[in-house]
Design an enzyme around this catalytic site. Structure first.
Site, PDB file in Angstrom:
ATOM      1  CG  ASP A  27      -2.060   0.976   1.112  1.00 25.40           C
ATOM      2  OD1 ASP A  27      -3.217   0.531   1.030  1.00 25.40           O
ATOM      3  OD2 ASP A  27      -1.793   2.205   1.096  1.00 25.40           O
ATOM      4  CG  ASN A  84     -12.053  -0.653   4.108  1.00 28.17           C
ATOM      5  OD1 ASN A  84     -12.466  -1.031   5.205  1.00 28.17           O
ATOM      6  ND2 ASN A  84     -10.845  -0.135   3.939  1.00 28.17           N
ATOM      7  CD  GLN A  96     -14.998  -0.469  -2.504  1.00 23.56           C
ATOM      8  OE1 GLN A  96     -16.143  -0.706  -2.099  1.00 23.56           O
ATOM      9  NE2 GLN A  96     -14.453  -1.101  -3.538  1.00 23.56           N
ATOM     10  CB  VAL A 126      -9.364   1.670  -5.081  1.00 29.21           C
ATOM     11  CG1 VAL A 126      -9.079   1.146  -6.488  1.00 29.21           C
ATOM     12  CG2 VAL A 126      -8.354   2.760  -4.702  1.00 29.21           C
ATOM     13  CG  HIS A 182      -8.691  -3.073  -2.294  1.00 29.59           C
ATOM     14  ND1 HIS A 182      -9.667  -2.427  -3.026  1.00 29.59           N
ATOM     15  CD2 HIS A 182      -8.495  -2.320  -1.182  1.00 29.59           C
ATOM     16  CE1 HIS A 182     -10.027  -1.321  -2.388  1.00 29.59           C
ATOM     17  NE2 HIS A 182      -9.329  -1.237  -1.256  1.00 29.59           N
ATOM     18  CB  ILE A 183      -7.716  -8.925   0.630  1.00 33.10           C
ATOM     19  CG1 ILE A 183      -8.947  -9.679   0.111  1.00 33.10           C
ATOM     20  CG2 ILE A 183      -7.372  -9.349   2.060  1.00 33.10           C
ATOM     21  CD1 ILE A 183      -8.777 -11.192   0.117  1.00 33.10           C
ATOM     22  CG  HIS A 184      -6.900  -3.007   3.133  1.00 34.37           C
ATOM     23  ND1 HIS A 184      -6.179  -1.859   2.907  1.00 34.37           N
ATOM     24  CD2 HIS A 184      -8.129  -2.782   2.603  1.00 34.37           C
ATOM     25  CE1 HIS A 184      -6.936  -0.976   2.271  1.00 34.37           C
ATOM     26  NE2 HIS A 184      -8.122  -1.510   2.075  1.00 34.37           N
TER      27      HIS A 184
HETATM   28  P1  5GP Z   1      -9.757   1.350   0.336  1.00 32.72           P
HETATM   29  O1  5GP Z   1      -9.921   2.607   1.141  1.00 32.72           O
HETATM   30  O2  5GP Z   1     -10.442   1.459  -1.013  1.00 32.72           O
HETATM   31  O3  5GP Z   1     -10.143   0.108   1.064  1.00 32.72           O
HETATM   32  O4  5GP Z   1      -8.217   1.191   0.095  1.00 32.72           O
HETATM   33  C1  5GP Z   1      -7.532   1.737  -0.987  1.00 32.72           C
HETATM   34  C2  5GP Z   1      -6.068   1.657  -0.641  1.00 32.72           C
HETATM   35  O5  5GP Z   1      -5.327   1.853  -1.820  1.00 32.72           O
HETATM   36  C3  5GP Z   1      -5.611   2.714   0.371  1.00 32.72           C
HETATM   37  O6  5GP Z   1      -5.069   2.083   1.519  1.00 32.72           O
HETATM   38  C4  5GP Z   1      -4.576   3.526  -0.407  1.00 32.72           C
HETATM   39  O7  5GP Z   1      -3.482   3.931   0.391  1.00 32.72           O
HETATM   40  C5  5GP Z   1      -4.154   2.556  -1.499  1.00 32.72           C
HETATM   41  N1  5GP Z   1      -3.737   3.198  -2.747  1.00 32.72           N
HETATM   42  C6  5GP Z   1      -4.395   4.177  -3.400  1.00 32.72           C
HETATM   43  N2  5GP Z   1      -3.733   4.511  -4.521  1.00 32.72           N
HETATM   44  C7  5GP Z   1      -2.638   3.709  -4.571  1.00 32.72           C
HETATM   45  C8  5GP Z   1      -1.555   3.596  -5.504  1.00 32.72           C
HETATM   46  O8  5GP Z   1      -1.471   4.283  -6.514  1.00 32.72           O
HETATM   47  N3  5GP Z   1      -0.602   2.658  -5.225  1.00 32.72           N
HETATM   48  C9  5GP Z   1      -0.660   1.867  -4.104  1.00 32.72           C
HETATM   49  N4  5GP Z   1       0.324   0.982  -3.935  1.00 32.72           N
HETATM   50  N5  5GP Z   1      -1.668   1.949  -3.216  1.00 32.72           N
HETATM   51  C10 5GP Z   1      -2.635   2.876  -3.443  1.00 32.72           C
END
Ligand code: 5GP
Length: 112
Positions: free
Chosen positions: A28, A85, A92, A94, A98-100
């Site tokens: 991340d 998320n 959320q 993106v 995705h699994i964190h």
């Molecule tokens: P969400 O909030 O959708 O569950 O998580 C999206 C995650 O994607 C966030 O933790 C954010 O830091 C990560 N993220 C967003 N843009 C990028 C990127 O361009 N590269 C990487 N490696 N992570 C990203």
């Protein structure tokens, strides 16, 4: 197209830790724990609400790979958290499932 599709297509760089035909795992960019990996299916599934019966294999695959990656990252013994998320209330950002995989520190419960 989301940023994750661009990472899959190597249009933008990422620190990739695992890849196979079905999935990709990378660090991340804004880590919330000492280890913070994102594991995504290569097939774009925007949210949990878009899952269909045919996604059983890929989602099972992701869970097994999350376990492998956590072990490879040295998280298995002390423990770690996996998070998906889903949509607005969960934060959320993106819209490509995705699994964190989060580890390397003690975490609180319930989540914020
Ligand atoms: P969400 O909030 O959708 O569950 O998580 C999206 C995650 O994607 C966030 O933790 C954010 O830091 C990560 N993220 C967003 N843009 C990028 C990127 O361009 N590269 C990487 N490696 N992570 C990203």
């Amino acid at each position: 197209m989301t940023i994750f599709t661009k990472i899959i297509n190597r249009e933008i760089p990422a620190d990739i830790v695992y890849e196979d035909d079905l999935c990709l795992a990378f660090k991340d960019i804004n880590p919330k724990a000492p280890v913070h990996i994102l594991l995504i299916p290569k097939r774009k599934i925007p949210t949990m609400d878009d899952l269909v019966q045919e996604d059983k294999e890929i989602m099972g695959h992701l869970i097994l790979k999350a376990s492998d990656i956590a072990r490879q990252q040295g998280l298995a013994q002390d423990g770690y958290r996996i998070v998906i998320n889903n949509r607005e209330n969960a934060g959320q950002e993106v819209f490509h499932i995705h699994i964190h995989i989060l580890g390397g520190r003690k975490m609180s419960w319930p989540p914020g």
